[in-house]
Design a protein around this motif. Sequence first.
Motif, PDB file in Angstrom:
ATOM      1  N   SER A  21      -1.837  -2.440 -55.980  1.00 18.48           N
ATOM      2  CA  SER A  21      -2.962  -2.245 -56.898  1.00 18.48           C
ATOM      3  C   SER A  21      -2.542  -2.578 -58.321  1.00 18.48           C
ATOM      4  CB  SER A  21      -3.472  -0.809 -56.831  1.00 18.48           C
ATOM      5  OG  SER A  21      -3.991  -0.533 -55.557  1.00 18.48           O
ATOM      6  N   LYS A  24      -2.767  -6.213 -58.727  1.00 21.70           N
ATOM      7  CA  LYS A  24      -4.148  -6.669 -58.748  1.00 21.70           C
ATOM      8  C   LYS A  24      -4.828  -6.377 -60.080  1.00 21.70           C
ATOM      9  CE  LYS A  24      -8.538  -6.162 -56.321  1.00 21.70           C
ATOM     10  NZ  LYS A  24      -9.246  -5.485 -55.239  1.00 21.70           N
ATOM     11  N   TYR A  25      -4.685  -5.167 -60.583  1.00 15.52           N
ATOM     12  CA  TYR A  25      -5.439  -4.750 -61.756  1.00 15.52           C
ATOM     13  C   TYR A  25      -4.728  -4.970 -63.087  1.00 15.52           C
ATOM     14  CZ  TYR A  25      -8.439  -2.619 -58.312  1.00 15.52           C
ATOM     15  OH  TYR A  25      -9.265  -2.422 -57.243  1.00 15.52           O
ATOM     16  N   ASN A  29      -4.574  -9.259 -65.389  1.00 13.35           N
ATOM     17  CA  ASN A  29      -5.342  -9.190 -66.630  1.00 13.35           C
ATOM     18  C   ASN A  29      -4.570  -9.905 -67.738  1.00 13.35           C
ATOM     19  OD1 ASN A  29      -6.415  -8.266 -69.168  1.00 13.35           O
ATOM     20  ND2 ASN A  29      -7.547  -6.765 -67.970  1.00 13.35           N
TER      21      ASN A  29
END
Length: 57
Positions: A21, A24-25, A29
């Motif tokens: 995660s 991914k997050y 970014n």
Amino acid sequence: MNNLLLTREQAATFLGIDPKSFDKYIRSNPDFKSFMLGKQERFVKTQLIKFIEAHCF
């Protein structure tokens, strides 16, 4: 955990999320910056806090 520089696993644990995660997050970014220390990527704890604050409110 008082470390200023965190590995990917430490950063994920600090945020209370799974490392996948985190990838991914956070890593996906473009606003979030990390840096290389030799061949190892490091994340600054204060930057993690600022990133979360900026994206939660």
